[in-house]
Design a protein around this motif. Structure first.
Motif, PDB file in Angstrom:
ATOM      1  N   LEU A   1       5.202   7.402   7.166  1.00  0.00           N
ATOM      2  CA  LEU A   1       3.822   7.285   6.697  1.00  0.00           C
ATOM      3  C   LEU A   1       3.020   6.382   7.630  1.00  0.00           C
ATOM      4  O   LEU A   1       1.879   6.678   7.991  1.00  0.00           O
ATOM      5  CB  LEU A   1       3.793   6.703   5.276  1.00  0.00           C
ATOM      6  N   LEU A   2       3.644   5.288   8.029  1.00  0.00           N
ATOM      7  CA  LEU A   2       2.984   4.334   8.912  1.00  0.00           C
ATOM      8  C   LEU A   2       2.583   4.991  10.233  1.00  0.00           C
ATOM      9  O   LEU A   2       1.470   4.816  10.723  1.00  0.00           O
ATOM     10  CB  LEU A   2       3.931   3.154   9.173  1.00  0.00           C
TER      11      LEU A   2
ATOM     12  N   GLU B   1      11.976   9.224  -3.032  1.00  0.00           N
ATOM     13  CA  GLU B   1      11.985   7.776  -2.971  1.00  0.00           C
ATOM     14  C   GLU B   1      11.334   7.308  -1.678  1.00  0.00           C
ATOM     15  O   GLU B   1      11.508   7.916  -0.624  1.00  0.00           O
ATOM     16  CB  GLU B   1      13.439   7.296  -3.016  1.00  0.00           C
ATOM     17  N   ILE B   2      10.570   6.229  -1.758  1.00  0.00           N
ATOM     18  CA  ILE B   2       9.914   5.712  -0.556  1.00  0.00           C
ATOM     19  C   ILE B   2      10.873   4.761   0.146  1.00  0.00           C
ATOM     20  O   ILE B   2      10.810   3.552  -0.011  1.00  0.00           O
ATOM     21  CB  ILE B   2       8.597   5.005  -0.908  1.00  0.00           C
ATOM     22  N   THR B   3      11.765   5.330   0.917  1.00  0.00           N
ATOM     23  CA  THR B   3      12.756   4.536   1.626  1.00  0.00           C
ATOM     24  C   THR B   3      12.101   3.899   2.845  1.00  0.00           C
ATOM     25  O   THR B   3      10.943   4.165   3.158  1.00  0.00           O
ATOM     26  CB  THR B   3      13.902   5.422   2.122  1.00  0.00           C
ATOM     27  N   GLU B   4      12.871   3.091   3.540  1.00  0.00           N
ATOM     28  CA  GLU B   4      12.358   2.441   4.735  1.00  0.00           C
ATOM     29  C   GLU B   4      11.922   3.474   5.781  1.00  0.00           C
ATOM     30  O   GLU B   4      10.892   3.337   6.417  1.00  0.00           O
ATOM     31  CB  GLU B   4      13.445   1.537   5.317  1.00  0.00           C
ATOM     32  N   SER B   5      12.716   4.540   5.924  1.00  0.00           N
ATOM     33  CA  SER B   5      12.351   5.532   6.934  1.00  0.00           C
ATOM     34  C   SER B   5      11.134   6.343   6.488  1.00  0.00           C
ATOM     35  O   SER B   5      10.317   6.753   7.306  1.00  0.00           O
ATOM     36  CB  SER B   5      13.527   6.444   7.269  1.00  0.00           C
TER      37      SER B   5
ATOM     38  N   SER C   1       0.804  -1.229   0.000  1.00  0.00           N
ATOM     39  CA  SER C   1       0.000   0.000   0.000  1.00  0.00           C
ATOM     40  C   SER C   1       0.833   1.274   0.000  1.00  0.00           C
ATOM     41  O   SER C   1       0.304   2.352  -0.221  1.00  0.00           O
ATOM     42  CB  SER C   1      -0.900   0.033   1.236  1.00  0.00           C
ATOM     43  N   TYR C   2       2.118   1.154   0.292  1.00  0.00           N
ATOM     44  CA  TYR C   2       2.912   2.361   0.534  1.00  0.00           C
ATOM     45  C   TYR C   2       2.962   3.319  -0.660  1.00  0.00           C
ATOM     46  O   TYR C   2       2.909   4.538  -0.498  1.00  0.00           O
ATOM     47  CB  TYR C   2       4.336   2.003   0.960  1.00  0.00           C
ATOM     48  N   ALA C   3       3.083   2.748  -1.866  1.00  0.00           N
ATOM     49  CA  ALA C   3       3.214   3.613  -3.038  1.00  0.00           C
ATOM     50  C   ALA C   3       2.006   4.538  -3.151  1.00  0.00           C
ATOM     51  O   ALA C   3       2.148   5.749  -3.340  1.00  0.00           O
ATOM     52  CB  ALA C   3       3.365   2.759  -4.296  1.00  0.00           C
ATOM     53  N   ASP C   4       0.804   3.969  -3.002  1.00  0.00           N
ATOM     54  CA  ASP C   4      -0.406   4.778  -3.140  1.00  0.00           C
ATOM     55  C   ASP C   4      -0.582   5.756  -1.981  1.00  0.00           C
ATOM     56  O   ASP C   4      -1.056   6.873  -2.158  1.00  0.00           O
ATOM     57  CB  ASP C   4      -1.646   3.870  -3.249  1.00  0.00           C
ATOM     58  N   ILE C   5      -0.214   5.327  -0.777  1.00  0.00           N
ATOM     59  CA  ILE C   5      -0.308   6.216   0.383  1.00  0.00           C
ATOM     60  C   ILE C   5       0.614   7.417   0.195  1.00  0.00           C
ATOM     61  O   ILE C   5       0.227   8.565   0.427  1.00  0.00           O
ATOM     62  CB  ILE C   5       0.103   5.462   1.675  1.00  0.00           C
ATOM     63  N   ALA C   6       1.836   7.139  -0.268  1.00  0.00           N
ATOM     64  CA  ALA C   6       2.804   8.221  -0.478  1.00  0.00           C
ATOM     65  C   ALA C   6       2.254   9.214  -1.491  1.00  0.00           C
ATOM     66  O   ALA C   6       2.373  10.427  -1.325  1.00  0.00           O
ATOM     67  CB  ALA C   6       4.129   7.650  -0.962  1.00  0.00           C
ATOM     68  N   GLU C   7       1.600   8.699  -2.496  1.00  0.00           N
ATOM     69  CA  GLU C   7       1.033   9.564  -3.517  1.00  0.00           C
ATOM     70  C   GLU C   7      -0.074  10.440  -2.922  1.00  0.00           C
ATOM     71  O   GLU C   7      -0.119  11.646  -3.135  1.00  0.00           O
ATOM     72  CB  GLU C   7       0.478   8.691  -4.645  1.00  0.00           C
ATOM     73  N   LEU C   8      -0.952   9.820  -2.125  1.00  0.00           N
ATOM     74  CA  LEU C   8      -2.053  10.579  -1.521  1.00  0.00           C
ATOM     75  C   LEU C   8      -1.545  11.635  -0.547  1.00  0.00           C
ATOM     76  O   LEU C   8      -2.129  12.699  -0.405  1.00  0.00           O
ATOM     77  CB  LEU C   8      -3.006   9.635  -0.784  1.00  0.00           C
ATOM     78  N   MET C   9      -0.459  11.323   0.159  1.00  0.00           N
ATOM     79  CA  MET C   9       0.056  12.276   1.130  1.00  0.00           C
ATOM     80  C   MET C   9       1.045  13.244   0.493  1.00  0.00           C
ATOM     81  O   MET C   9       1.713  13.992   1.185  1.00  0.00           O
ATOM     82  CB  MET C   9       0.675  11.535   2.317  1.00  0.00           C
ATOM     83  N   LYS C  10       1.099  13.198  -0.827  1.00  0.00           N
ATOM     84  CA  LYS C  10       1.963  14.107  -1.594  1.00  0.00           C
ATOM     85  C   LYS C  10       3.400  14.036  -1.122  1.00  0.00           C
ATOM     86  O   LYS C  10       4.078  15.031  -0.924  1.00  0.00           O
ATOM     87  CB  LYS C  10       1.440  15.536  -1.516  1.00  0.00           C
ATOM     88  N   PHE C  11       3.824  12.808  -0.883  1.00  0.00           N
ATOM     89  CA  PHE C  11       5.183  12.589  -0.430  1.00  0.00           C
ATOM     90  C   PHE C  11       6.088  12.509  -1.646  1.00  0.00           C
ATOM     91  O   PHE C  11       5.893  11.669  -2.513  1.00  0.00           O
ATOM     92  CB  PHE C  11       5.241  11.285   0.380  1.00  0.00           C
ATOM     93  N   ASP C  12       7.057  13.414  -1.720  1.00  0.00           N
ATOM     94  CA  ASP C  12       7.976  13.407  -2.857  1.00  0.00           C
ATOM     95  C   ASP C  12       9.180  12.547  -2.533  1.00  0.00           C
ATOM     96  O   ASP C  12       9.527  12.352  -1.392  1.00  0.00           O
ATOM     97  CB  ASP C  12       8.458  14.823  -3.173  1.00  0.00           C
TER      98      ASP C  12
END
Lengths: 336, 324
Positions: free
Chosen positions: A245-246, A236-240, A223-234
């Motif tokens: 997001l979590l 790379e979605i690294t572990e941190s 789910s992380y990719a879509d969550i990052a998109e919704l939260m306008k997170f620019d």
């Protein structure tokens, strides 16, 4: 003339709550339905001049019921009574022809206000007593799990509302699942997360007025990719970034849900600091540190999904065995 | 409960003991207004930061502590205000908000204090959020213990998988990789090859120069092997003088190029041990994955058969397994 009132809700507890919230001095006959199909049937038999309609139900939900009413042009005034309080839900049901939207848990004063706004005349104080007896006739089939489910439904509606505002989207609200389990059977309480999925998990303890337990958020890592998109997170979605997001999501969901439960039961929970159980783990890993003294637990599972997105998470509320008594007592007040 | 006087200070006269508690508690307590100006700053904060309440009151938190990640903190706070819902952060996310130095010479276990943070919306009488409460918990001990445990576990994990002498994968670990590669090949149809090789007449090396010289030969062989491998290939010490290599996405033809290069390097190597100069050779058997292979054991056995043919044919060579 006696008005035919129809209460449609899958929870018998919620039906009862609704019936009790209706004004005493109103000349009515109350009919009950547990899903949309039954409701449409009763309306066709002229047993639903006024319909109090829940949204989240199995078989046929509230939205579909509203569509059915409009499709057949059935003669009823619909007031939606919902735990889902997202503004989007309100807009959708109004578009589908609902006259009014009431938040659960229902409040008698608000209902009287709405009825009088619609110009529905209520009789004098004396002639309602007989009708009230109708709905209390089924008091014996009082089902505790059903009341937990309704309690959770309202709480999760509040949490969904906050999540929707955080993510600026519409959260699909399913029906909460109540189960009595051994802690080792916890996996059976999950709806959206499978045992071989890669997951992140966060736990938060709560305690107050004899009710205690833990909220467990299980987040499917796909789910992380879509969550990052919704939260306008620019970036790379690294572990941190995932952890960030979590924590944002678990803060909102656990908090809102536990506060929702506490408010309804008229208690205050002390919340512990959340604990990250792990990232990139499997469901089995969650129970590795579990204390064995709680053999039996009450679980309420709430699976959240985001419309048109690949976002799945399960929020589990786990109540300890010795909370049950206090919980039952508090729940019984809800019908008074 | 407590009145907030115009200066922003809690009225100490009325609730002296309560103030005492808030001051003494080993948790940082801060109240900020909507402009991130400090309204309340307890002793924990004063003592760890060296900044007293008089110095910081009515001042912007970000001006006083430029180390604070402003954008991150604002983002968290704004959602607390908007949603009227507390938010929690843990040290795993960000080790600390305030950079407080370790202050305990003996039991202080980290350079800086690890912190868990809670942000709480504080509602005014009109049900609006005009202030935010910040709680700072010192979780250094928990964090350090958890980090140490993780480190120890990782070390144990790698120890249990590593051959002590060569630092290659041990037999169990290597077979595990082979099994994975086997099922991957089954699934994807990607062709990989497995190589089994051993040192020719190794017993003679041991008998002539002693076991320690033999160990040195094994160590050198492992080093040359590691040096010849690509990053994606997986090598392991299979037994005494036996080695296994998984050549990922490599057919037999290319595997043969690899084994010949390895064989020649070893052939031209001279291992110097004490006063001895030891020259030695290896024999290598190759088996390419085929869909007929029923198990990883069968695949491995084929490379072992190819190795056997090398031995029969005079050693110091590599061969590909051929069915039949």
């Amino acid at each position: 003339m006696t008005t035919q009132v129809l209460i449609c809700d899958d929870s018998s507890f919620a039906r009862k709550q609704m019936a009790r919230a209706l004004p005493d001095n109103w000349d009515i006959e109350i009919n009950y339905a547990s899903n949309g199909i039954e409701a449409l049937d009763l309306i066709r038999q002229n047993k639903g001049d006024i319909l109090f309609l829940d949204l989240n139900m199995p078989v046929m939900d509230g939205y579909q019921t509203l569509e059915g009413i409009r499709g057949e042009d059935l003669p009823t005034m619909t007031i939606v009574v919902s735990g889902d309080i997202q503004p989007e839900a309100m807009t959708r049901v109004k578009k589908l022809g609902a006259l009014e939207f009431i938040k659960k848990p229902v409040d008698g004063i608000i209902i009287s206000q709405i009825l009088s706004d619609f110009g529905i005349s209520l009789g004098s104080e004396s002639n309602g007593a007989a009708n009230k007896a109708i709905d209390s006739a089924d008091d014996d089939d009082y089902d505790l799990d059903d009341s937990y489910q309704e309690l959770a439904n309202v709480a999760m509606g509040r949490a969904a509302d906050l999540l929707a505002r955080l993510l600026n989207t519409f959260v699909v609200m399913p029906i909460p699942n109540v189960k009595h389990l051994e802690i080792t059977e916890l996996e059976m309480a999950l709806a959206h997360v499978k045992s071989d999925d890669s997951i992140s998990a966060v736990c938060q303890g709560f305690i107050g007025s004899g009710v205690a337990g833990e909220a467990l958020l299980i987040f499917n890592e796909s789910s992380y990719a879509d969550i990052a998109e919704l939260m306008k997170f620019d970036g790379e979605i690294t572990e941190s970034a995932q952890l960030e997001l979590l924590m944002d999501i678990s803060s909102v969901l656990c908090n809102a849900c536990l506060n929702g439960i506490a408010n309804q039961l008229d208690i205050n929970f002390s919340l512990g600091h959340p604990i990250v159980i792990g990232q990139h783990i499997h469901f089995d890993d969650i129970l590795k540190g579990a204390a064995s003294q709680w053999t039996k637990i009450l679980t309420i599972e709430m699976g959240y999904q985001i419309e048109n997105k690949n976002i799945n998470c399960d929020l589990l509320l786990l109540f300890t065995e010795d909370s049950i008594e206090a919980l039952n007592e508090r729940v019984s007040y809800l019908l008074d | 409960m407590a009145d907030i006087s115009e200066s922003g200070l809690v009225n100490i006269k009325d609730i002296h003991w309560l103030m005492d508690m808030l001051q003494t508690i080993d948790v940082g307590l801060i109240v900020l207004d909507r402009d991130y100006k400090v309204t309340v700053w307890n002793s924990f904060m004063e003592n760890h930061s060296g900044v007293g309440p008089a110095q910081i009151k009515e001042k912007s938190l970000f001006d006083s502590f430029p180390d604070i990640p402003e954008q991150w903190f604002r983002q968290k706070s704004e959602s607390v205000i908007l949603l009227k819902s507390s938010t929690f952060t843990v040290w795993e996310q960000r080790p600390y908000l305030f950079k407080f130095k370790n202050y305990r010479p003996i039991t202080g276990s980290a350079e800086y204090m690890y912190q868990n943070i809670t942000l709480i919306p504080l509602l005014s009488a009109d049900n609006e959020v005009r202030h935010i409460g910040v709680l700072i918990y010192d979780v250094t001990d928990i964090a350090v213990n958890k980090l140490k445990l993780q480190e120890a576990n990782n070390k144990l994990k790698s120890l249990s998988k590593t051959d002590h002498l060569t630092q290659l994968n041990n037999r169990g670990a290597w077979e595990g990789y082979l099994e994975k590669e086997f099922s991957r090949s089954k699934r994807s149809g990607q062709i990989s090859s497995v190589v089994m090789f051993d040192i020719d007449h190794f017993k003679k090396v041991n008998d002539t120069y002693g076991h320690q010289a033999g160990d040195e030969v094994i160590r050198r062989t492992a080093a040359i092997l590691t040096d010849t491998l690509r990053l994606s290939d997986i090598a392991g010490r299979y037994g005494g003088e036996e080695f296994g290599v998984i050549l990922v996405d490599t057919n037999a033809e290319n595997a043969l190029i690899f084994t010949e290069r390895l064989r020649q390097r070893i052939e031209s190597e001279i291992v110097v041990y004490e006063k001895f100069e030891i020259k030695y050779t290896v024999s290598l058997g190759i088996s390419e994955f085929t869909t007929e292979c029923e198990s990883y054991q069968e695949w491995l056995e084929q490379s072992d058969k190819a190795l056997y043919f090398c031995k029969e044919a005079g050693r110091n060579q590599s061969r590909v397994f051929i069915e039949g």
